[in-house]
Write an enzyme that holds these catalytic residues in place. Structure first.
Site, PDB file in Angstrom:
ATOM      1  N   ASP A  64       0.322  -0.814  -0.011  1.00 28.47           N
ATOM      2  CA  ASP A  64      -0.195  -0.051   0.489  1.00 28.47           C
ATOM      3  C   ASP A  64       0.797   1.480   0.299  1.00 28.47           C
ATOM      4  O   ASP A  64       1.695   1.551   1.354  1.00 28.47           O
ATOM      5  CB  ASP A  64      -0.951  -0.206   1.249  1.00 28.47           C
ATOM      6  CG  ASP A  64      -2.558   0.513   1.039  1.00 28.47           C
ATOM      7  OD1 ASP A  64      -2.124   1.900   0.295  1.00 28.47           O
ATOM      8  OD2 ASP A  64      -3.618   0.515   0.668  1.00 28.47           O
ATOM      9  N   SER A 105      -7.391   4.495  -1.043  1.00 26.68           N
ATOM     10  CA  SER A 105      -7.395   2.338  -0.827  1.00 26.68           C
ATOM     11  C   SER A 105      -8.425   1.677  -0.992  1.00 26.68           C
ATOM     12  O   SER A 105      -8.657   0.682  -1.346  1.00 26.68           O
ATOM     13  CB  SER A 105      -6.022   2.098   0.893  1.00 26.68           C
ATOM     14  OG  SER A 105      -5.099   3.383   0.085  1.00 26.68           O
ATOM     15  N   THR A 158      -8.183  -2.050   1.763  1.00 25.52           N
ATOM     16  CA  THR A 158      -7.495  -2.530   1.263  1.00 25.52           C
ATOM     17  C   THR A 158      -8.368  -4.392   1.347  1.00 25.52           C
ATOM     18  O   THR A 158      -8.495  -5.054   0.080  1.00 25.52           O
ATOM     19  CB  THR A 158      -5.824  -2.652   0.877  1.00 25.52           C
ATOM     20  OG1 THR A 158      -5.169  -1.573   0.187  1.00 25.52           O
ATOM     21  CG2 THR A 158      -5.591  -3.565  -0.417  1.00 25.52           C
ATOM     22  N   GLU A 272      -0.751  -7.625   2.116  1.00 22.30           N
ATOM     23  CA  GLU A 272      -0.895  -6.227   1.645  1.00 22.30           C
ATOM     24  C   GLU A 272      -0.009  -5.935   2.770  1.00 22.30           C
ATOM     25  O   GLU A 272      -0.210  -6.371   3.932  1.00 22.30           O
ATOM     26  CB  GLU A 272      -2.308  -4.983   2.551  1.00 22.30           C
ATOM     27  CG  GLU A 272      -2.207  -4.318   2.632  1.00 22.30           C
ATOM     28  CD  GLU A 272      -2.937  -3.112   3.241  1.00 22.30           C
ATOM     29  OE1 GLU A 272      -3.298  -1.951   2.196  1.00 22.30           O
ATOM     30  OE2 GLU A 272      -3.699  -3.672   3.394  1.00 22.30           O
ATOM     31  N   ASP A 277       2.298   3.051   2.676  1.00 25.85           N
ATOM     32  CA  ASP A 277       1.448   3.754   3.328  1.00 25.85           C
ATOM     33  C   ASP A 277       1.586   4.917   4.197  1.00 25.85           C
ATOM     34  O   ASP A 277       1.637   5.978   3.995  1.00 25.85           O
ATOM     35  CB  ASP A 277      -0.261   3.112   2.593  1.00 25.85           C
ATOM     36  CG  ASP A 277      -0.861   4.575   2.462  1.00 25.85           C
ATOM     37  OD1 ASP A 277      -1.236   4.553   1.728  1.00 25.85           O
ATOM     38  OD2 ASP A 277      -2.127   4.602   3.854  1.00 25.85           O
ATOM     39  N   HIS A 281       2.406   9.154   3.861  1.00 22.44           N
ATOM     40  CA  HIS A 281       1.763  10.182   4.076  1.00 22.44           C
ATOM     41  C   HIS A 281       2.539  10.864   6.103  1.00 22.44           C
ATOM     42  O   HIS A 281       2.050  11.506   6.748  1.00 22.44           O
ATOM     43  CB  HIS A 281       0.409   9.210   5.854  1.00 22.44           C
ATOM     44  CG  HIS A 281      -0.393   8.947   4.670  1.00 22.44           C
ATOM     45  ND1 HIS A 281      -1.676   9.966   3.768  1.00 22.44           N
ATOM     46  CD2 HIS A 281      -1.302   7.620   4.276  1.00 22.44           C
ATOM     47  CE1 HIS A 281      -2.365   9.328   3.013  1.00 22.44           C
ATOM     48  NE2 HIS A 281      -2.172   7.988   3.123  1.00 22.44           N
ATOM     49  N   ASP A 319      -1.549  -0.302  -4.753  1.00 23.72           N
ATOM     50  CA  ASP A 319      -3.071   0.601  -5.149  1.00 23.72           C
ATOM     51  C   ASP A 319      -2.546   1.799  -5.441  1.00 23.72           C
ATOM     52  O   ASP A 319      -3.770   2.318  -6.238  1.00 23.72           O
ATOM     53  CB  ASP A 319      -3.363   0.388  -3.799  1.00 23.72           C
ATOM     54  CG  ASP A 319      -3.105   1.111  -2.819  1.00 23.72           C
ATOM     55  OD1 ASP A 319      -1.866   1.276  -2.952  1.00 23.72           O
ATOM     56  OD2 ASP A 319      -4.146   0.805  -1.642  1.00 23.72           O
ATOM     57  N   HIS A 320      -1.592   2.548  -4.801  1.00 25.20           N
ATOM     58  CA  HIS A 320      -0.940   4.184  -4.944  1.00 25.20           C
ATOM     59  C   HIS A 320       0.049   4.752  -4.994  1.00 25.20           C
ATOM     60  O   HIS A 320       0.951   3.117  -3.577  1.00 25.20           O
ATOM     61  CB  HIS A 320      -2.119   4.630  -4.546  1.00 25.20           C
ATOM     62  CG  HIS A 320      -2.463   4.646  -3.254  1.00 25.20           C
ATOM     63  ND1 HIS A 320      -1.562   4.847  -2.596  1.00 25.20           N
ATOM     64  CD2 HIS A 320      -3.499   3.778  -2.501  1.00 25.20           C
ATOM     65  CE1 HIS A 320      -1.739   4.906  -0.972  1.00 25.20           C
ATOM     66  NE2 HIS A 320      -3.221   4.024  -1.336  1.00 25.20           N
ATOM     67  N   HIS A 346      -2.178  10.922  -0.784  1.00 25.86           N
ATOM     68  CA  HIS A 346      -1.653   9.874  -2.130  1.00 25.86           C
ATOM     69  C   HIS A 346      -0.741  10.471  -3.622  1.00 25.86           C
ATOM     70  O   HIS A 346      -1.162  12.500  -3.173  1.00 25.86           O
ATOM     71  CB  HIS A 346      -2.990   9.412  -2.525  1.00 25.86           C
ATOM     72  CG  HIS A 346      -3.193   8.164  -1.556  1.00 25.86           C
ATOM     73  ND1 HIS A 346      -4.647   7.590  -1.120  1.00 25.86           N
ATOM     74  CD2 HIS A 346      -2.665   7.762   0.078  1.00 25.86           C
ATOM     75  CE1 HIS A 346      -4.361   6.941  -0.364  1.00 25.86           C
ATOM     76  NE2 HIS A 346      -3.535   6.942   0.596  1.00 25.86           N
TER      77      HIS A 346
END
Length: 386
Positions: A64, A105, A158, A272, A277, A281, A319-320, A346
């Protein structure tokens, strides 16, 4: 009318959001840009010879928030090598959602689970909030074993996108209840309180036990399970970051593979690495590197099995991307890494797709994120859901 109802539900569901999404709350003063290298772990090289042209098993591994910079940060920190280096078939995925150039997500997860573009916040539903069938559900219908593993709550966006159908990712208790509507063989992740401390007063772990699940919370006990259904709920909400939780993800990945591979008809497993991610952030290079290395060692567990088995396809993607991470310095000899960030959210950049095993050649070039599950469904011989 459906969308109006959805927004009303989403607004109501947002009340518990703070605890679930607190990993996004940072100030620029907290930004950490430098990772100082540690000892590298050993990376084995695996054969590229497989027993068939199509897989019996598929392991989808989602980092992620993982873009190419996050991967190179991990590669630098491990002194120039990752288990990902074994993947010779590489492509890129476009990640935009149905309503936004920048996906979240939930929409990204639904694209990867069901092969459809949907709105940000959607869990296993299309833009009209109608349920869409996921590859995990198709695998169940075709008598394959199925599993989900995550370092977040198992009810988070996710993993939820593979098993639940809800108009908002914030509906954690409804998502937990959706697990009881399936025949998933195992799931390992956080989110215990969404099954037990519920507004409806139900304890869903009682229902899980009635359905034959072993409900465990300690990863050491989870790792001892050799057969049967397993609900591993390893934290009340999210698992802590790597420096606190240790090797939970590689252990959970290996445990899941050992259990699911007992089915002669094959299996589908999604793993995952959630908190790559979260490091993005928080604009925290140390967080990103530690989570990236943890995810890569989990990939190593999958590779060890797939190389021996010869009938298993592994697909690794994201996912990004999160944070707009740039590589501004580093040293492959020492493992030091320096990064900068353009955002605390993101980004819309394409993300990489790696494949190893039977059918891996199908995952090259630039593709839509929705192409990934469609290719996996086709390799499994499943009819595409209408």
């Amino acid at each position: 009318m459906k969308r109006i109802v959805f927004f009303a539900i989403a607004a109501f569901a947002a009340f518990p959001l703070m605890a679930q999404e607190n990993y996004k709350a940072i100030s620029k003063e907290d930004s950490v840009k430098i990772y100082h290298g540690q000892d590298a772990y050993q990376v084995k090289t695996y054969t590229q010879k497989f027993k068939s042209k199509k897989p019996k098993n598929i392991i989808l591994m989602i980092g992620d928030g993982m873009g190419t910079s996050q991967i190179y940060a991990g590669l630098t920190a491990n002194h120039g090598n990752l288990f990902l280096s074994n993947f010779k078939n590489v492509g890129f995925s476009k990640t935009y959602s149905s309503d936004n150039y920048i996906t979240d997500s939930a929409a990204g997860g639904t694209a990867l689970s069901a092969g459809i573009k949907t709105y940000n916040g959607a869990i296993g539903v299309n833009p009209d909030t109608l349920d869409v069938k996921t590859i995990l559900e198709l695998a169940e219908e075709n008598n394959k074993s199925t599993g989900l593993v995550s370092t977040s709550a198992i009810t988070h966006a996710t993993p939820a996108s593979f098993i639940a159908h809800q108009p908002s990712r914030n509906m954690y208790e409804a998502i937990a209840a959706d697990f009881l509507q399936t025949d998933i063989d195992l799931f390992i992740g956080g989110g215990y309180k969404h099954f037990t401390q519920r507004k409806d007063g139900k304890d869903l772990t009682v229902e899980l036990k009635k359905k034959g699940y072993q409900v465990l919370q300690d990863i050491d006990e989870i790792a001892k399970v050799k057969s049967g259904k397993l609900a591993g709920l390893t934290a009340d909400e999210h698992n802590p970051r790597y420096d606190e939780r240790g090797d939970m993800l590689p252990v959970a990945t290996e445990t899941a593979i050992n259990l699911l591979s007992k089915n002669n008809k094959g299996f589908f497993l999604m793993v995952e690495g959630s908190q790559i991610d979260w490091g993005g952030h928080q604009n925290d290079a140390i967080y990103i590197v530690e989570e990236m290395l943890d995810f890569d060692q989990s990939i190593g567990k999958a590779l060890e099995f797939a190389a021996k088995d010869g009938n298993t396809l592994i697909v690794v993607t994201a996912d990004h991307e999160t944070g707009g991470l740039s590589v501004s310095g580093g040293n492959l000899s020492t493992g030091d890494f320096k990064g900068g960030f353009t955002t605390g959210g993101h980004t819309g950049i394409m993300v990489p797709v790696f494949a190893y095993g039977p059918g891996a050649e199908n995952f090259t070039g630039i593709m839509e994120n929705t192409d990934i599950p469609k290719k996996m469904m086709e390799l499994f011989g499943f009819s595409m859901p209408k």
